[in-house]
Design an enzyme around this catalytic site. Sequence first.
Site, short mmCIF file in Angstrom:
data_model
loop_
_atom_site.label_atom_id
_atom_site.label_comp_id
_atom_site.label_asym_id
_atom_site.label_seq_id
_atom_site.Cartn_x
_atom_site.Cartn_y
_atom_site.Cartn_z
N SER A 110 40.25 20.33 68.88
CA SER A 110 41.38 20.72 68.20
C SER A 110 41.96 19.46 67.64
CB SER A 110 42.48 21.29 69.13
OG SER A 110 43.70 21.37 68.66
N TYR A 123 46.89 20.83 77.23
CA TYR A 123 45.84 21.31 76.30
C TYR A 123 45.27 20.41 75.37
CZ TYR A 123 43.89 24.17 72.31
OH TYR A 123 43.01 24.67 71.35
N LYS A 127 41.25 19.01 75.05
CA LYS A 127 40.65 18.82 73.99
C LYS A 127 40.19 17.64 73.50
CE LYS A 127 40.51 23.34 73.01
NZ LYS A 127 39.00 23.89 72.75
#
Length: 219
Positions: A110, A123, A127
């Site tokens: 991401s 998160y 990533k």
Amino acid sequence: AVVSTQSGHYAGAVSLCLDEGLDVSGVVCNVSEPEDRENLAKHVNEKYGKMDILVSNVGTNPHFGPVNMCDEKTWGKIFYNNVTCSALLAAKFTPFLAQSGNGNIVFVSSVSGFCPMPFIGAYSVSKAALMSLTKALSVELASANVRVNCIAPGIIETDFSSALTSNPEILKKTLNNVPMRRVGKPDECAGAVAFLVSDDASYITGETVKMDGGIPVRF
């Protein structure tokens, strides 16, 4: 094989591939479950006998808030699903890919891995780790003629990003940081993956390709 945690998630993709005359099957698999990963490998071996490409598109984000407010159990779930399972999936299928003579792995990271976004910091960290996994595996698997690359999508029109894209006011503010001033489409990600696994990219490995409408972020 097209894989998802529920058959309803992959049915459309399988149907489209079949309409194109492709030999494709759908498999229910939760990559966080060792038994499911084993069953997937068994299915691929029995039905196809080989494997050329692995695309690992795993994303879990159970925490929305400051990084320091993410508890130990949630940290573990985020990293296990987003990073560890991707690594274990790659390990499970590396023998298949090595036999291909031209194997490819593509991880889906991401843009938040480059620049952590507010309230999804945990998160974002996972990533970023996926990008590092890409580099580590690309070195280790090069001698087996397996290339390992990664894509880093920005805001793409999917269910995962619906909290941003379904609210016009939030979307407008979000797009202020996107030079192209629009949301990306899944097909635009698919095109990048198709390039990375093609012979046109035969000398590319260990790279992460951003597709984010021009958001100016880099490590």
